[in-house]
Structures are given as C-alpha cells and as structure tokens.
Design a protein around this motif. Structure first.
Motif, PDB file in Angstrom:
ATOM      1  N   SER A  14     -27.862  28.389  27.405  1.00 44.76           N
ATOM      2  CA  SER A  14     -27.206  29.958  28.550  1.00 44.76           C
ATOM      3  C   SER A  14     -26.007  28.983  29.217  1.00 44.76           C
ATOM      4  N   VAL A  15     -24.694  29.255  29.554  1.00 43.20           N
ATOM      5  CA  VAL A  15     -23.505  29.532  29.404  1.00 43.20           C
ATOM      6  C   VAL A  15     -23.283  29.009  30.376  1.00 43.20           C
ATOM      7  N   PRO A  16     -23.803  30.127  31.312  1.00 40.01           N
ATOM      8  CA  PRO A  16     -23.736  30.176  33.324  1.00 40.01           C
ATOM      9  C   PRO A  16     -24.683  29.146  33.551  1.00 40.01           C
ATOM     10  N   ALA A  17     -25.393  28.495  33.224  1.00 40.74           N
ATOM     11  CA  ALA A  17     -26.890  27.688  33.364  1.00 40.74           C
ATOM     12  C   ALA A  17     -25.976  26.135  33.122  1.00 40.74           C
ATOM     13  N   VAL A  18     -25.260  25.826  31.517  1.00 43.78           N
ATOM     14  CA  VAL A  18     -24.499  24.805  31.482  1.00 43.78           C
ATOM     15  C   VAL A  18     -23.232  24.029  33.096  1.00 43.78           C
ATOM     16  N   GLY A  19     -22.731  25.410  33.416  1.00 40.38           N
ATOM     17  CA  GLY A  19     -22.053  25.703  33.711  1.00 40.38           C
ATOM     18  C   GLY A  19     -22.167  24.879  35.576  1.00 40.38           C
ATOM     19  N   TYR A  20     -23.045  25.517  36.067  1.00 45.42           N
ATOM     20  CA  TYR A  20     -23.988  25.232  37.424  1.00 45.42           C
ATOM     21  C   TYR A  20     -24.778  24.414  37.422  1.00 45.42           C
ATOM     22  N   ASP A  21     -25.328  23.616  35.974  1.00 47.16           N
ATOM     23  CA  ASP A  21     -26.040  22.466  36.061  1.00 47.16           C
ATOM     24  C   ASP A  21     -24.778  20.715  36.339  1.00 47.16           C
ATOM     25  N   THR A  22     -23.144  21.216  35.138  1.00 50.52           N
ATOM     26  CA  THR A  22     -23.045  20.168  35.280  1.00 50.52           C
ATOM     27  C   THR A  22     -22.717  20.134  36.580  1.00 50.52           C
ATOM     28  N   ALA A  23     -21.711  21.237  37.000  1.00 51.73           N
ATOM     29  CA  ALA A  23     -21.219  21.407  38.978  1.00 51.73           C
ATOM     30  C   ALA A  23     -21.833  20.743  39.525  1.00 51.73           C
ATOM     31  N   TYR A  24     -23.062  21.483  39.854  1.00 52.37           N
ATOM     32  CA  TYR A  24     -23.816  20.582  41.425  1.00 52.37           C
ATOM     33  C   TYR A  24     -24.495  19.323  40.469  1.00 52.37           C
ATOM     34  N   TYR A  25     -24.452  18.437  39.824  1.00 53.64           N
ATOM     35  CA  TYR A  25     -24.893  17.121  39.416  1.00 53.64           C
ATOM     36  C   TYR A  25     -23.617  16.326  39.611  1.00 53.64           C
ATOM     37  N   MET A  26     -22.488  17.153  38.959  1.00 53.87           N
ATOM     38  CA  MET A  26     -21.629  15.711  39.215  1.00 53.87           C
ATOM     39  C   MET A  26     -21.142  15.782  41.005  1.00 53.87           C
ATOM     40  N   ILE A  27     -21.373  16.878  41.724  1.00 47.96           N
ATOM     41  CA  ILE A  27     -20.335  16.784  42.767  1.00 47.96           C
ATOM     42  C   ILE A  27     -21.089  16.847  43.973  1.00 47.96           C
ATOM     43  N   LYS A  28     -23.318  17.223  43.856  1.00 46.59           N
ATOM     44  CA  LYS A  28     -23.679  16.184  44.362  1.00 46.59           C
ATOM     45  C   LYS A  28     -23.875  14.617  44.043  1.00 46.59           C
ATOM     46  N   GLY A  29     -24.046  15.033  43.186  1.00 40.53           N
ATOM     47  CA  GLY A  29     -23.736  13.118  43.869  1.00 40.53           C
ATOM     48  C   GLY A  29     -22.735  12.220  43.698  1.00 40.53           C
ATOM     49  N   LEU A  30     -20.835  13.004  43.991  1.00 37.65           N
ATOM     50  CA  LEU A  30     -20.558  11.866  44.224  1.00 37.65           C
ATOM     51  C   LEU A  30     -19.850  12.349  45.874  1.00 37.65           C
ATOM     52  N   SER A  31     -20.888  13.439  46.251  1.00 39.83           N
ATOM     53  CA  SER A  31     -20.649  14.041  47.841  1.00 39.83           C
ATOM     54  C   SER A  31     -21.225  12.596  48.108  1.00 39.83           C
ATOM     55  N   LYS A  32     -22.910  12.437  47.911  1.00 38.00           N
ATOM     56  CA  LYS A  32     -24.067  11.600  48.287  1.00 38.00           C
ATOM     57  C   LYS A  32     -23.539  10.525  47.983  1.00 38.00           C
ATOM     58  N   TYR A  33     -22.739  10.081  46.933  1.00 39.06           N
ATOM     59  CA  TYR A  33     -22.730   8.783  46.676  1.00 39.06           C
ATOM     60  C   TYR A  33     -21.063   8.127  47.041  1.00 39.06           C
ATOM     61  N   GLY A  34     -20.385   8.923  47.255  1.00 40.13           N
ATOM     62  CA  GLY A  34     -18.602   8.904  46.914  1.00 40.13           C
ATOM     63  C   GLY A  34     -18.791   8.124  45.962  1.00 40.13           C
ATOM     64  N   THR A  35     -17.415   6.654  46.369  1.00 46.28           N
ATOM     65  CA  THR A  35     -17.331   5.843  45.500  1.00 46.28           C
ATOM     66  C   THR A  35     -17.623   4.731  44.676  1.00 46.28           C
ATOM     67  N   SER A  36     -19.051   5.192  44.540  1.00 49.28           N
ATOM     68  CA  SER A  36     -20.546   4.305  44.396  1.00 49.28           C
ATOM     69  C   SER A  36     -20.768   5.124  43.188  1.00 49.28           C
ATOM     70  N   PHE A  37     -20.240   6.255  42.901  1.00 43.20           N
ATOM     71  CA  PHE A  37     -21.034   7.392  42.149  1.00 43.20           C
ATOM     72  C   PHE A  37     -21.712   6.907  40.811  1.00 43.20           C
ATOM     73  N   GLU A  38     -21.291   5.697  40.031  1.00 49.63           N
ATOM     74  CA  GLU A  38     -21.453   5.709  38.913  1.00 49.63           C
ATOM     75  C   GLU A  38     -22.506   4.471  38.784  1.00 49.63           C
ATOM     76  N   ASN A  39     -22.293   3.308  39.599  1.00 48.70           N
ATOM     77  CA  ASN A  39     -23.370   2.833  40.293  1.00 48.70           C
ATOM     78  C   ASN A  39     -24.701   2.423  40.573  1.00 48.70           C
ATOM     79  N   ASN A  40     -25.031   4.220  40.935  1.00 54.16           N
ATOM     80  CA  ASN A  40     -25.988   5.139  42.169  1.00 54.16           C
ATOM     81  C   ASN A  40     -26.785   6.230  40.280  1.00 54.16           C
ATOM     82  N   LEU A  41     -25.851   6.409  38.755  1.00 55.24           N
ATOM     83  CA  LEU A  41     -26.337   7.361  38.316  1.00 55.24           C
ATOM     84  C   LEU A  41     -27.797   7.594  37.666  1.00 55.24           C
ATOM     85  N   LYS A  42     -28.171   5.465  38.171  1.00 54.84           N
ATOM     86  CA  LYS A  42     -30.027   6.306  37.487  1.00 54.84           C
ATOM     87  C   LYS A  42     -30.501   6.681  39.097  1.00 54.84           C
TER      88      LYS A  42
END
Length: 526
Positions: A458-486
């Motif tokens: 479902s393309v809308p679900a792809v758009g939702y999942d990708t945006a939410y995951y990346m933006i939520k993570g970036l907002s939570k971890y800032g520049t240390s996002f990559e170090n907190n992927l796990k």
C-alpha cells in the motif's frame, strides 16, 4: 505534549545538511593495515580524529580493524598531538642491571622509615626491593644487609593516544533541531500515470505522518517539491535554500536524477531517503527502504533453511518463460544452500498429475513446495490445484513457499493461502483488519475522501511508515540518529524496518519478514 505548529512550503526544491560530519571536501579511502591506529592515520593524512569519525558514522574503537576500508577527509594540517603523561621511573643509570644503588648494613634501632628518609626513597621502594620485608610486620635486624634501590622520579613523557581515547573524545556533540526541516521530492507532473498515482498516494501517507508528528509536538518545516515531467526541475531545486537548509530529504520515486541527488547529499552532508539505490554502498548519508532482490533472497533462504532443515523440498517448475517473473536466482540460491548442507530436493511441474506429485512427497516429513515463478495468474492455478491436493491427502503435511508478489492478491486468495499453509518472504505486510490499520484507513478517508488502497504494498502506508520512522528518529536523537537506529521502537503499519550500514556507505533497510498463512491466521516471523 503540546502541539507545535508546522510549516508547509511548496516549491521545486530538495533538502539539507547533517551536522555531525566534517568539512565538505572530497574524501579518499584507506584500508586499515595491521597495527595501524587512528592516531597514526591522523599523522599520515594530516587531519583530526574528529574529522575522520565524522565522515565514518558508526566507526568505533571496537570495529577499527585491519582490512576495513574507511573514508578519509582532505587534510587541513590539523593533526592529533601526542598526550603528555606523568611516568614514575627509576633513576638507575643506563646500562646498570642491578637496581640496588647500595647495600646497607642495618645498625641497632634503625627502621625502614629512617632508611627511606636517609636515602631519599620511599618505604615501599625498600620493601619492594627486599622481598623479606614485604610482610607488614617485618622489622629490621642488626647486621642485616638491605638493598637500597635507586630513587624513583616523575618524568613527563609524550605518548600516542589510544584508539579508545580518540574515539571517546571525537564523538560529535548530540544536537537537536529546534525545527526539523524536511523536503519531499516527487514527480507529480510526470506523464507516467502509474508513477503519478504513486506520487499522490505516497504524498498522502507522508502528510498523514506529518500530521501525527505535529500532534506529538514535533516542530517541522516541510517543503513539497515537484521534480517536473521528466525530472527536469531537479537541478534548479537543488540550488534553493529550502533544500540546502533541510535536515532530511525524501525522494522515493526519482530514477533519472538519483546520481545528482546522491552527489548533493554527500556534498551538503544531507540525509537522503530513496527507495533503492546501489549508491547506498558509497554514500554515508543515504537511507534506502528497499534492498536488492539478491539480499532479499539470501535472507529468506537463511530463514527457510533453518525452519525447514528436515523438510522434503520439492521445486515446482511453473513453465514460466517470462524472465521478469521467473525466480531463477532465488531457485539457484536455494539449490546452492541445499547442496552446502548435503540436502536433496525433487522437482515436479505445475502440469504434473496428482500421482506424479505424490511420488515426490514424503509422509514422514513436511513437504515444502517451492514454485520458481512469481507470476500471479500461474499462482492462482498453482494454489487451486494444491488446495485440492491438500484436501484429498490429509495424511501428508504440505506447505507452500510463496514469493512476495503474491501478497498483492492476499485478500482475494486468502482461503487458498491458508489451505496450502503458505510462507511468503517479504519486506512488508499490511493487515487491514487490525485496529491500527483501521485508524489509518479512517484518517485517510477523512482527509482525502477516498478509501485507503490496501493492495500490497500500500503506497500510502509506505509514505506514512517511512516519514514517521525517519522524522520521529531524527527529532528524538538529533545528530546522533545513526548511533541509535537499534534503539528505535516504532511499529510501522506495513513496512518492516531495520537499517544496517552498508560497509562504509549509508544504510539499507535489510529486515525481511516471513508472512505465514495458517488455519485462518496470519503471523509474521523474523
């Protein structure tokens, strides 16, 4: 959390910069040799440890190993210096083997303390030089000969800093964005109807995620960009401040301009999200949601080999000559994996009679059928035929291994998938019946006055999942996002997400799930 406002900008542009990296200069690549240290690399390339760490997210003292290739930024003449340490050492002259500067004959009433004061050494020095005095209760006896060691002195020496020290001091300071700047690039104006429809649906799912994130208190500035009919607007978009100042760029449907976007991403140290790209292996700022078929097949086969190590494997030749749907590489990899474990397999045809198929089956084992094609019309024919086989031969245990394309007909063919005890390897599974999916469908209907497309993926679900995951993570971890992927604890609606770093490049979503249809239940195994 209080709601924060978010801004949507419409333009022809793309996105932004990553704070943790070094200077925007061309990098070279270095393969670590045995015995090399991070300090020595700073001397060779005339660059700081911080700059090297910034260009290699995830590099640490633990994985700084011989044979690993890392990126080295251009030298700027600023190098790591040796550290000064205070060392306690003996004043013994060079070339003298014995540590006794003299042998002292003990006089009446002399003490260790007194001898230490007389010779300018410590009591511990004397005790260490005379094993018989190490007992705390030991005393001196008249006439006893005591070794008086050379004095110990404090010396300042310069030594190379250890890898652990340099990595610890070179970690980028975690910084959080007061406002997360995001750009979404899609070919809204394309003449390709399928791509145009996908752009619209991805955008809708993306904006639903933005709305939820806004309600969670995340402050955002979102730029929506139309790349043009033939992506001809990309060059001009990449010159705009909206893209240069963004923290995250999404460009899931770009094809012709993939290399331009990757170069922009590296040059501006900007996180870039694409659907799939081979450049993820060389671009440390790139995130890809989909992996190659080769990696997908490898992971799926590992799962099947573990789960069905004792099964009777039967390959089904579907008679499909269409190279686009024929799973030759999957079948080849499976045969290789079976051969490596000295396991045999049998072959039947889609057109084989029931008696011919039964001859290949084993009553004492699970009979796992593996079709070599993902062709959907042939899939319907296969499942209908095998449904009858299952129902008429209840004394056999029968399972089916399906391909991810089958999920697009999961709703229509669910009964057949259940009956055949079907396992399907995939990077997604959307269950329209659960509460979370129903909520997404309701919001989609409310926003866009249309039913949520549930044809997988479902393309809308792809758009939702990708945006939410990346933006939520970036907002939570800032520049240390990559170090907190796990550490990410986000459950997507549809897409399985687990980013792994590709060598010294970026991050690919490598998570594969096995969707199991059994007894009117669907389970996802990993």
């Amino acid at each position: 959390m209080r709601n924060k406002r978010f801004v949507i900008l419409l333009c022809s542009a793309l996105f932004s910069s990553l704070c943790i990296m070094a200077q925007n200069k061309a990098a070279t690549y270095h393969t670590i040799q045995k015995g090399e240290t991070l300090y020595r690399l700073t001397q060779i390339y005339q660059v700081t440890a911080e700059a090297i760490c910034a260009l290699n997210p995830g590099l640490s003292a633990e994985n700084f190993q011989a044979g690993k290739t890392i990126a080295i930024p251009s030298g700027n003449g600023q190098v790591e210096k040796k550290k000064q340490v205070e060392v306690i050492q003996s004043a013994k002259p060079e070339g003298v083997a014995d540590n006794c500067q003299t042998m002292h004959k003990v006089k009446k009433k002399e003490t260790i303390y007194g001898l230490a004061q007389t010779y300018g050494v410590t009591e511990d020095d004397i005790r260490n030089a005379n094993p018989e005095l190490k007992d705390p209760n030991a005393t001196l006896k008249k006439g006893q000969f005591i070794c008086i060691p050379y004095k110990t002195i404090k010396v300042i020496k310069e030594v190379e800093p250890e890898n652990e020290e340099l990595f610890a001091s070179s970690k980028p300071t975690v910084s959080y964005y007061a406002r997360t700047k995001i750009a979404l690039m899609l070919p809204f104006s394309t003449a390709d109807k399928t791509k145009k429809s996908s752009s619209t649906m991805y955008y809708r799912g993306f904006m639903l995620a933005i709305d939820n994130l806004k309600n969670e208190g995340i402050d955002m500035e979102v730029t929506i960009c139309d790349t043009g009919k033939n992506e001809e607007k990309v060059d001009s978009l990449l010159k705009t401040n909206s893209l240069k100042e963004a923290n995250l760029i999404f460009s899931p449907l770009i094809e012709r301009s993939e290399h331009k976007l990757s170069d922009f991403s590296k040059r501006n140290q900007t996180r870039l999200v694409l659907s799939q790209s081979g450049e993820v292996n060389t671009n440390p700022y790139m995130f890809t949601i989909n992996t190659s078929n080769g990696l997908l097949f490898d992971d799926a086969i590992k799962f099947y080999m573990k789960k069905f190590s004792n099964a009777n494997i039967i390959l089904v030749d579907m008679g499909d000559t269409n190279e686009k749907t024929l799973r030759k590489s999957f079948t080849t990899k499976l045969k290789t994996a079976l051969g490596n474990q000295n396991l045999s397999y049998k072959i039947v045809n889609l057109s084989s009679s029931t008696s011919e198929i039964l001859k290949a089956m084993d009553k004492n084992k699970v009979n796992l059928f593996v079709p070599n094609s993902a062709n959907l019309p042939l899939m319907k024919k296969l499942l209908n035929k095998w449904k009858k086989l299952v129902e008429e031969n209840t004394n056999y245990r029968i399972s089916m291994l399906g391909h991810r394309e089958w999920l697009s007909l999961a709703s229509e063919m669910k009964s057949l998938l259940y009956t055949c005890d079907t396992y399907i390897y995939s990077k997604y599974w959307f269950n329209p019946g659960n509460a979370a999916s129903k909520e997404l469908a309701a919001n989609y209907q409310k926003w866009f006055n249309e039913k949520l497309p549930t044809l997988m993926p479902s393309v809308p679900a792809v758009g939702y999942d990708t945006a939410y995951y990346m933006i939520k993570g970036l907002s939570k971890y800032g520049t240390s996002f990559e170090n907190n992927l796990k550490n990410m604890e986000i459950k997507p609606y549809q897409n399985f997400i687990d980013f792994e770093r590709m060598g010294n490049g970026g991050y690919a979503n490598t998570k594969v799930g096995i969707v199991h249809f059994n007894k009117k239940l669907v389970n996802v195994e990993f």
